[in-house]
Write an enzyme that holds these catalytic residues in place. Structure first.
Site, PDB file in Angstrom:
ATOM      1  N   LYS A 167      77.093  49.862  56.580  1.00 55.38           N
ATOM      2  CA  LYS A 167      77.372  51.293  56.146  1.00 55.38           C
ATOM      3  C   LYS A 167      76.754  51.306  54.463  1.00 55.38           C
ATOM      4  CE  LYS A 167      80.977  54.560  55.895  1.00 55.38           C
ATOM      5  NZ  LYS A 167      82.633  54.533  56.134  1.00 55.38           N
ATOM      6  N   SER A 182      83.648  58.895  58.694  1.00 56.58           N
ATOM      7  CA  SER A 182      82.425  58.797  57.846  1.00 56.58           C
ATOM      8  C   SER A 182      81.440  57.820  58.075  1.00 56.58           C
ATOM      9  CB  SER A 182      82.850  58.656  56.398  1.00 56.58           C
ATOM     10  OG  SER A 182      83.409  57.294  56.231  1.00 56.58           O
ATOM     11  N   SER A 230      87.756  56.411  59.806  1.00 58.32           N
ATOM     12  CA  SER A 230      86.116  56.379  59.603  1.00 58.32           C
ATOM     13  C   SER A 230      85.522  55.420  60.310  1.00 58.32           C
ATOM     14  CB  SER A 230      86.111  56.284  58.013  1.00 58.32           C
ATOM     15  OG  SER A 230      85.940  57.436  57.098  1.00 58.32           O
TER      16      SER A 230
END
Lengths: 509, 527
Positions: free
Chosen positions: B79, B174, B198
């Site tokens: 990420k 996210s 997330s």
């Protein structure tokens, strides 16, 4: 209401005037201090006098190899931005890792200042935007600091006479660990600000003193004592000129029996001498302001050492809200003592308060008492000995190597060695005359090989640092006292022989 | 199912070891898949050159017969809020566009040290603030399932005139880029981060395993923080076994992160649980939350029955303070955000505005230009809560509530419950056009509701893909375990995974572009 009194030359006492609101209670002296010795306005129409109140906040840079939360080196005057780790520059994703040495330094200092050490203390973030504060917050200890409730005893002389010393005590509210900021360098011609982050993240101990002082001289004496303690412990080098010791003074004045007045904070004080000046100026200024019907603003003022006065600092617009919050990346700081130390704990992982306590060096007050006791010198001399780095050791070394009595040695140390060093701005370590040479010289004196006057002449030669021994100088300059009866007689005879006329005159009467 | 079993045996790691496939081949295939699935917008940066170099080095190790371990040669994605030396780290924000970190996050370094091949950085909501992966400066991530046969067959286009493209669904967030990357076979495992859900939320929407480990088990050093006291690096994989392998490679004390536990962590292999009769599964009634779709509710009960029928003790439990977790989270999250974002002033790194009248005006312009509305909004709220006059009423209270929420869990686990079983999301993934009708704050509040309590309490939790919804989209269930009891949690999750036989995504686009040759890519597991 008890009123603290300043002693000595600064003592001025005002009685409430007959036209005042009422007679002063017996024995209550309202006191104002004025270090400059000048007149403090006694108040129009003989109103009540003013009591100055002084508290100090002192930032001492911790003497450590690396910074409080990062591995960067700590060094004064290194090339700009050469000592900056990713954490110091607040690169995203970096985390603080507490430096054990800084914790130990704070514990030592706390113990030396008679504080109780909190076995659990916490770190907080204090937010404000400033170019030399890269993270936008400072990590400090707002809620629970590492040490609290201590005291510092210091001495100062009365009537400016070394022979009359009084000891006073100021309470220490707390000692907290926190990060230093970087430095902003403003280039006005190019309207640029340059930022040096070498200092950013260096460990600081903030020592907060209660407002127990009442004049510049007291503040100066307290800071000087603190400085000596820090240097003795090695927890800070505490050199004010290098910014390792920074003092902010909170000053207010009020009438006896009334609540404290509005205080101002005086910053930008970079020597102990200026501290006394700044505080006394600010006291004077506040009194005059109030006497003339003005008010004191709760503001930050800077001391201008050239003008010798304090001026308002422009940078703060109104009151800042620092939006404190707990530092989530640092668990509570847990300290142990012999009792609470878990058996299976790795020694590298823990800080043991008792262990540190047992290893504290003699503090200046103890050292002074020992010097007085051991050598029979005057207390004020013990202060002088400790006031100069290395002087007490020098003294003791001389004493060890000479038959002269310590009481006499001290005179040579203070009147001759020290004044010479001061004249030439030398430190004790830089002295061209070693303790060995001085002892050698004093031994000649003790053995009556030379006179006291001759000894001073020899010392003057020794200062030149030409590598000659006192004895060599004595021989070279023929300064020795002659102890051989015959030789003395011969000299006398020679003198008489040369002065035939005078001799005849005298003989004839 | 038979097919899946076959794939399981075709473990990539074993294939690498036996030379059926080389790390370079594997890396190249992933890179070409990334290209052919570019429309998903899963990656912000593809590190083709360095990935191929790493693959080559891995290949050399295999050639010498000295691979570094199970992860050697395995393509992974990270990420874009983890620092990667030499590869851009943007947090999907203008503020950090073009920012190249000089160091690797500890988790990234650990993966590289074990021979993993870093393909690139995955998309997210700006600074991980969101639950859709729709609010980043590089645009929204599309769920690979939008293009699956399963979804296309079941979702009837509203009208023929409408663009086929408008039906695509979000990944959740996210860590949506990481979830999409794993689910579309472009990598075998990905790192996400999990602050309020997330990792688990996009894992549920993308039909992959998403593990949020116990707070303090994995280093956060190098993870650009959202909420320091809740952030945990998350692990996204295609099966529970893989999650255990990645966990084993990442967990343990990091001297650079003082909040990691000191105890030694021993990597573990998951046993094949045959007997669940000694297990006590708790069903927290508060997770029957408003807005929970009937479909998911049914699935949840079915899962409970599954355990019951296998002999486990299944009991309803109560976590009474969970309902306060949203407001509590809002205060704590925004307060830390306000603080954490203070460093982005344009001085040391990142975006700097051209406005330079004064330092203050430069700060203001830099931050206005650098942050999106969501970030700025949270900074404002957070600073409000931290004001001296508000601190006691908001921040301190929220902390107390947080403690109550954590205590609820402690009580339940103290009463003998081993694992909690809950839904991960309220419903399956929403089409993008639907999702953006609500603002980020509303969405985050709704979407985190089932996941964020685990962050408050620091507990380990995992999303296990369970079934497809009526629309042909993945739905997952969440298991929450005791602190640092990852092995137990993952063992139960693995048993459950085996029972539910979640179907493999059938990606037409991928097939179309790549002729479906990627056996290894599609194997559920690499370990």
């Amino acid at each position: 209401a008890a009123v603290r009194a300043c002693g000595g030359a600064w003592r001025r006492t005002w009685q409430r005037g007959a036209g005042g609101p009422g007679p002063a209670p017996r024995g209550q002296h309202a006191v104002a201090c004025n270090a400059r010795g000048g007149a403090v306005p006694a108040g129009k129409s003989g109103l009540a006098p003013w009591v100055p109140v002084v508290g100090l906040e002192i930032h001492a840079q911790i003497s450590s190899n690396s910074k409080l939360f990062s591995g960067s080196q700590v060094q004064f005057a290194a090339p700009p931005n050469s000592l900056v780790s990713f954490f110091d520059a607040s690169l995203p994703g970096t985390l603080p890792v507490l430096n054990r040495r800084c914790v130990e330094a704070a514990v030592m200092t706390g113990l030396a200042l008679n504080c109780s050490i909190n076995k659990k203390s916490l770190f907080d973030r204090k937010h404000y935007f400033y170019a030399d504060l890269p993270a936008g917050y400072q990590i400090t200890q707002q809620r629970v600091p590492i040490a609290v409730n201590g005291s510092l005893s210091y001495s100062l002389c009365i009537d400016n006479k070394m022979s009359q010393m009084v000891t006073k005590t100021v309470r220490i509210k707390q000692i907290q660990l926190e990060q230093d900021s970087g430095k902003s360098l403003h280039d006005d011609t190019r309207s640029q600000t340059l930022v040096d982050l070498n200092r950013a993240g260096v460990g600081l101990m903030e020592v907060v003193m209660e407002p127990d002082m009442c004049c510049g001289e007291e503040a100066a004496a307290a800071v000087r004592e603190l400085q000596l303690i820090l240097q003795t412990l090695g927890s800070s080098q505490a050199v004010m000129a290098e910014g390792q010791l920074r003092v902010d003074a909170n000053v207010s004045v009020h009438h006896p029996g009334e609540p404290y007045g509005v205080r101002t904070e005086v910053k930008n004080i970079n020597s102990i001498r200026f501290l006394a000046k700044a505080v006394d100026y600010e006291i004077q200024r506040q009194i005059e302001e109030l006497e003339h019907g003005g008010t004191i603003l709760n503001e930050t003022r800077a001391f201008d050492s050239k003008l010798g006065c304090t001026v308002p600092m422009r940078d703060k617009e109104g009151k800042q809200d620092y939006r404190f919050m707990p530092e989530p990346n640092l668990p509570p700081l847990i300290l142990y003592d012999a009792k609470s130390l878990p058996a299976n704990m790795n020694h590298q992982q823990v800080v043991n308060i008792d262990w540190i306590h047992e290893r504290l060096p003699d503090l200046p007050s103890v050292k002074r008492a020992k010097l007085v006791e051991q050598y029979g010198i005057l207390p004020e001399h013990s202060f002088t000995l400790l006031n100069e780095d290395g002087l007490a050791e020098f003294f003791e070394n001389v004493v060890k190597q000479t038959q002269m009595k310590p009481k006499k040695v001290i005179g040579w140390i203070i009147n001759d060695l020290l004044s010479h060093l001061k004249q030439h701005s030398l430190t004790v370590k830089e002295s061209p005359v070693s303790s060995f040479l001085l002892a050698d010289l004093l031994n000649l004196l003790v053995k009556k090989d030379i006179s006291s006057t001759a000894a001073k002449q020899v010392l003057a030669e020794l200062w030149k640092g030409e590598g000659k021994t006192p004895l060599e100088i004595v021989k070279e300059k023929k300064l020795g006292l002659i102890q051989d009866q015959k030789e003395l007689e011969q000299i006398c005879q020679a003198v008489i022989d040369r002065q035939e006329n005078e001799v005849i005159t005298m003989v004839l009467g | 199912a038979a097919l899946r079993g076959e794939w399981m045996r075709l473990q990539v790691s074993a294939a690498l070891k036996e030379g059926h496939v080389t790390p370079t081949e594997l890396c190249q295939r992933c890179l070409s898949l990334i290209k052919s699935t570019k429309f998903l917008n899963a990656y912000i940066t593809v590190a083709e050159e360095s990935a191929l170099k790493q693959a080559e080095e891995s290949e050399e190790r295999y050639r010498r017969g000295q691979p570094l371990g199970v992860l050697d040669g395995i393509p992974i994605a990270v990420k874009d809020n983890f620092n990667t030396a030499g590869i851009e780290t943007t947090c999907a924000s203008n503020m950090l566009k073009g920012y190249i970190s000089p160091y690797n996050a500890t988790v990234v370094q650990k993966l590289l040290d074990q021979g993993a091949v870093l393909l690139g950085k995955t998309n997210l909501d700006e600074f991980a603030m969101g639950s859709g992966s729709t609010d980043g400066v590089f645009g929204p991530v599309r769920s690979p399932w939008s293009y699956s046969r399963q979804y296309k067959e079941k979702s009837v286009p509203k009208s023929h005139s409408e663009d086929e493209d408008s039906n695509w669904v979000i990944t959740g967030g996210s860590s949506g880029g990481s979830a999409a990357a794993v689910s579309s076979f472009t990598c075998f495992a990905a790192l996400g981060s999990d602050t309020g859900g997330s990792t688990r939320n996009p894992a549920a929407h993308c039909g992959v395993v998403g593990l949020k480990p116990t707070y303090g088990l994995i280093s956060r050093h190098g993870l650009i923080p959202l909420v320091n006291s809740m952030d945990v690096p998350g692990i996204l994989t295609r099966c529970v076994d893989d999650a255990a392998v990645v966990l084993g490679s990442l967990a343990g004390h990091d001297p650079k992160d003082s909040t990691t536990i000191q105890d030694n962590f021993k990597p573990f292999q998951l046993p094949n649980l045959t007997d669940v009769s000694k297990l006590s599964i708790g069903i927290p009634k508060e997770y029957h939350a408003p807005g929970l779709s009937s479909e998911i509710l049914a699935l949840w009960s079915k899962a409970a029955d599954l355990f019951k029928n296998a002999g486990a003790k299944v009991i309803e439990v109560s976590l009474p303070h969970t309902r306060y977790s949203i407001v509590c989270y809002h205060v704590l999250c925004t307060a830390e955000v306000a603080s954490n974002m203070a460093r982005f002033d344009g001085l040391e790194y990142g975006h700097r505005s051209d406005i330079n009248k004064s330092t203050e005006s430069m700060y203001a312009a830099t931050r206005r230009e650098g942050f999106n509305d969501v970030v700025r909004g949270r900074i404002l709220s957070g600073n409000y809560f931290l004001l001296k006059q508000n601190y006691e009423n908001y921040f301190v209270k929220a902390q107390k509530v947080r403690r109550l929420i954590a205590n609820d869990f402690a009580k339940v686990f103290g009463s003998g419950v081993d694992i909690l079983l809950t839904p991960t999301t309220l419903s399956d993934a929403a089409p993008y056009t639907e999702f953006i009708k609500e603002d980020n704050r509303t969405r985050s509040a709704q979407d985190d509701i089932l996941t964020q309590a685990a962050n408050m309490a620091g507990l380990p939790a995992i999303n296990v893909p369970t079934a497809l919804s009526e629309r042909g989209l993945p739905v997952g269930l969440q298991f929450i375990g005791r602190s640092f009891q990852e092995k137990q949690l993952l063992t139960v999750a693995k048993w459950f995974e085996k029972q539910v036989k979640f179907p493999m995504i059938q990606l037409e686009e991928v097939k179309r572009h790549d002729h479906g040759v990627f056996q290894h890519q599609k194997s559920a597991s690499f370990s």
